[in-house]
Write a protein that holds these residues in place. Structure first.
Motif, short mmCIF file in Angstrom:
data_model
loop_
_atom_site.label_atom_id
_atom_site.label_comp_id
_atom_site.label_asym_id
_atom_site.label_seq_id
_atom_site.Cartn_x
_atom_site.Cartn_y
_atom_site.Cartn_z
N LEU A 184 0.72 -1.27 0.09
CA LEU A 184 0.10 -0.07 -0.18
C LEU A 184 0.94 1.29 0.00
CD1 LEU A 184 -2.62 -0.89 2.59
CD2 LEU A 184 -2.81 -1.18 0.35
N ALA A 185 0.94 1.95 -1.46
CA ALA A 185 1.79 3.08 -1.27
C ALA A 185 1.44 3.69 -2.57
CB ALA A 185 3.23 2.73 -1.28
N ASN A 186 1.31 5.12 -2.51
CA ASN A 186 1.53 5.89 -3.72
C ASN A 186 2.84 5.56 -4.60
OD1 ASN A 186 -1.29 6.54 -3.32
ND2 ASN A 186 -0.75 8.48 -2.10
N LEU A 187 2.51 5.58 -5.78
CA LEU A 187 3.93 5.68 -6.58
C LEU A 187 4.45 7.06 -6.72
CD1 LEU A 187 2.38 3.58 -9.60
CD2 LEU A 187 3.07 2.55 -7.24
N ARG A 188 5.33 6.97 -5.57
CA ARG A 188 6.25 8.26 -5.29
C ARG A 188 7.37 7.89 -4.90
NH1 ARG A 188 1.66 11.85 -2.14
NH2 ARG A 188 0.96 13.00 -3.85
N HIS A 189 8.59 8.76 -5.27
CA HIS A 189 9.86 8.29 -4.91
C HIS A 189 10.26 7.89 -3.42
CE1 HIS A 189 12.08 9.24 -8.67
NE2 HIS A 189 11.35 10.18 -8.90
N PRO A 190 9.62 8.36 -2.56
CA PRO A 190 10.27 7.97 -1.10
C PRO A 190 9.83 6.64 -0.89
CG PRO A 190 9.38 10.14 -0.92
CD PRO A 190 9.05 9.49 -2.24
N LYS A 191 8.72 6.11 -1.61
CA LYS A 191 8.05 4.58 -1.45
C LYS A 191 8.92 3.45 -1.87
CE LYS A 191 4.81 6.39 0.76
NZ LYS A 191 4.63 6.34 2.18
N ASN A 192 10.14 3.95 -2.76
CA ASN A 192 11.27 2.97 -3.30
C ASN A 192 10.67 1.84 -3.88
OD1 ASN A 192 13.84 2.35 -4.06
ND2 ASN A 192 14.34 2.19 -1.87
N HIS A 193 9.77 1.72 -4.64
CA HIS A 193 9.08 0.60 -5.47
C HIS A 193 10.30 -0.24 -6.04
CE1 HIS A 193 5.45 2.86 -4.68
NE2 HIS A 193 4.77 1.58 -4.66
N ILE A 194 11.27 0.52 -6.56
CA ILE A 194 12.26 -0.45 -7.36
C ILE A 194 13.20 -1.38 -6.42
CG2 ILE A 194 14.46 -0.27 -8.76
CD1 ILE A 194 11.93 0.52 -10.16
N LEU A 195 13.28 -0.90 -5.09
CA LEU A 195 13.85 -1.93 -4.33
C LEU A 195 12.89 -3.21 -4.08
CD1 LEU A 195 15.68 -2.80 -1.64
CD2 LEU A 195 14.21 -1.33 -0.45
N LEU A 196 11.43 -2.79 -3.88
CA LEU A 196 10.62 -3.98 -3.63
C LEU A 196 10.58 -4.81 -4.82
CD1 LEU A 196 8.37 -5.35 -2.22
CD2 LEU A 196 6.83 -3.54 -3.23
N LEU A 197 10.73 -4.32 -6.20
CA LEU A 197 10.48 -5.25 -7.37
C LEU A 197 12.03 -6.04 -7.38
CD1 LEU A 197 9.24 -2.58 -9.85
CD2 LEU A 197 7.77 -4.62 -8.77
N ASN A 198 13.12 -5.46 -7.07
CA ASN A 198 14.19 -6.08 -7.17
C ASN A 198 14.24 -7.31 -6.01
OD1 ASN A 198 16.13 -4.84 -8.98
ND2 ASN A 198 16.53 -3.14 -7.67
N ALA A 199 13.69 -7.12 -4.92
CA ALA A 199 13.43 -8.09 -3.95
C ALA A 199 12.74 -9.28 -4.35
CB ALA A 199 13.19 -7.57 -2.73
N PHE A 200 11.62 -8.68 -4.97
CA PHE A 200 10.65 -9.88 -5.19
C PHE A 200 11.18 -10.65 -6.62
CE2 PHE A 200 7.13 -11.04 -8.15
CZ PHE A 200 6.24 -11.82 -7.18
N LYS A 201 11.88 -10.03 -7.49
CA LYS A 201 12.56 -10.66 -8.66
C LYS A 201 13.39 -11.53 -8.25
CE LYS A 201 14.73 -10.26 -13.07
NZ LYS A 201 15.68 -11.61 -12.59
N ASN A 202 14.03 -11.42 -7.22
CA ASN A 202 15.13 -12.55 -6.64
C ASN A 202 14.49 -13.62 -6.23
OD1 ASN A 202 17.12 -10.62 -6.98
ND2 ASN A 202 17.40 -10.02 -4.71
N ILE A 203 13.11 -13.51 -5.72
CA ILE A 203 12.38 -14.79 -5.30
C ILE A 203 11.60 -15.35 -6.51
CG2 ILE A 203 12.51 -13.98 -2.95
CD1 ILE A 203 9.60 -13.31 -3.13
N SER A 204 11.14 -14.55 -7.25
CA SER A 204 10.06 -14.97 -8.26
C SER A 204 10.63 -16.08 -9.29
CB SER A 204 9.43 -13.63 -9.04
OG SER A 204 10.48 -13.35 -9.86
N ASP A 205 11.87 -16.12 -9.47
CA ASP A 205 12.29 -17.34 -10.45
C ASP A 205 11.98 -18.72 -9.81
OD1 ASP A 205 13.33 -15.08 -12.01
OD2 ASP A 205 15.34 -15.20 -11.29
N TYR A 206 12.03 -18.69 -8.56
CA TYR A 206 11.84 -20.13 -8.09
C TYR A 206 10.54 -20.24 -7.20
CZ TYR A 206 14.89 -18.50 -4.43
OH TYR A 206 15.32 -17.62 -3.12
N LYS A 207 9.81 -19.02 -7.10
CA LYS A 207 8.66 -19.00 -6.34
C LYS A 207 7.55 -18.28 -7.25
CE LYS A 207 9.84 -20.66 -2.29
NZ LYS A 207 9.39 -21.82 -1.51
#
Length: 356
Positions: A184-207
């Protein structure tokens, strides 16, 4: 006691939701509760209680004397005692105080990234603080900053609170039941969605059966374009879903299993409190006062800001262990309901209003 909540817009940010929540909840506790949006209306307008007096100024410039005159007339007509100004509405409140010295102005700072603001913006704030009777802040770092930099001496720490209202159930999430991560976060810089996407990509390859759901306003700017480009470039279209602005948050959270927040700065985020009320396991960055919501490892997982590997490991811990997810959600729920309830917050707020 008659109190007006002053906010620049009714779009769905944390400060905006707090202002509306205060206006609605105070309606049953004081003589009369009011709300003023100075610059923009928005989705939150539909959530204003019928017992709350509402005025929209349609302000066009930073200093708009037509808007000031309209608000001052509204305040005099309703004999309002307190103007509770949230975030950037402090300029309007300070000018109003010049024209109407009888009112008490309380400024409420929700911006956990205050230290990074430029010299000019902080100088304007410091000057305006001459006209503040009291200042409320949402985390301890902001309190220290205000005590050091503002002219106002009456500065109070008041933690945020959240209310999950029963909106009409509209949003049906994609992905597999029991395997959904929500942000839950508006798409704004302080929310740092790219960090979240990087972390999710790390797990999505085998999950591959887990999915990530981004709930928040899309401003169709360079930041949101970056998020969309990342999803496409990394072939995550079947795993990451954007829903834009939504009102039925309670229903959305009931469909999810893990709540996440990857911000680079925060005050005290409402999303963490909402995850707690929904009994979700949480992985978040340790910024602002997040550590007052997640106080130990049994209530959730906090990682350093920008630590992608730690964020991925936190997600994997809860993905791989349903019992730990359930226990963490229960513990966070207890902390939020015991320490961040609307009742407790409103008692403290009214006490601040009443202090001479």
């Amino acid at each position: 006691m008659k109190v007006l909540q002053l906010i620049d817009s009714l779009q769905t940010g944390g400060a905006e939701r707090t202002a509306v929540n205060y206006a609605n909840l105070l309606a049953d506790l004081i003589d009369k509760s009011f709300l003023c949006a100075t610059r923009l209306e928005g989705a939150l307008k539909t959530t204003i209680d019928k017992d709350v007096g509402y005025v929209f100024l349609n302000k066009k410039n930073t200093i708009d004397f037509k808007a000031i005159k309209k608000l001052n007339a509204f305040i005099k007509m309703h004999d309002i005692d307190f103007v509770h100004a949230h975030s950037t509405s402090y300029v309007q409140a300070a000018i109003l105080k010049i024209f109407n010295s009888r009112i008490q102005v309380i400024w409420h700072d929700h911006n956990g990234n205050r230290n990074s603001h430029g010299l000019f913006k902080n100088l304007v704030l410091k000057f305006c603080s001459i006209f503040f009777n009291k200042v409320i802040v949402v985390n301890t770092n902001l309190k220290l900053w205000a005590e050091k930099n503002l002219f106002t001496k009456n500065i109070y720490y008041l933690s945020n609170f959240s209310v999950l209202t029963e909106e009409k159930q509209r949003t049906v999430l994609k992905g597999n039941i029991g395997k959904r991560i929500v942000c839950l976060a508006n798409l704004r810089h302080p929310k740092n969605h790219i960090l979240l996407l990087n972390a999710f990509k790390n797990i999505s390859d085998y999950k591959t059966d887990w999915s990530l759901h981004l709930i928040g306003e899309d401003f169709n700017d360079a930041y949101s374009n970056q998020i969309i480009a990342y999803i496409i470039e990394n072939k995550l279209e079947d795993h990451v879903f954007l829903y834009g602005l939504r009102q039925d948050i309670n229903y959305i959270l009931s469909q999810c299993d893990i709540g996440v927040l990857s911000s680079s700065s925060e005050g005290l985020p409402l999303s963490l409190l909402e995850y707690g009320l929904a009994k979700l396991a949480v992985v978040a960055t340790n910024v602002g006062d997040c550590n007052k919501v997640i106080t130990n490892n049994s209530e959730g997982i906090l990682v350093n800001s920008n630590d992608v590997d730690a964020f991925s490991k936190g997600l994997l811990k809860y993905i791989n262990n349903e019992d730990e997810r359930t226990q963490a959600g229960e513990m966070l729920y207890k902390n939020v309901t015991n320490n961040f309830s609307a009742k407790k917050n409103l008692e403290q707020l009214i006490s601040i209003y009443n202090k001479a």
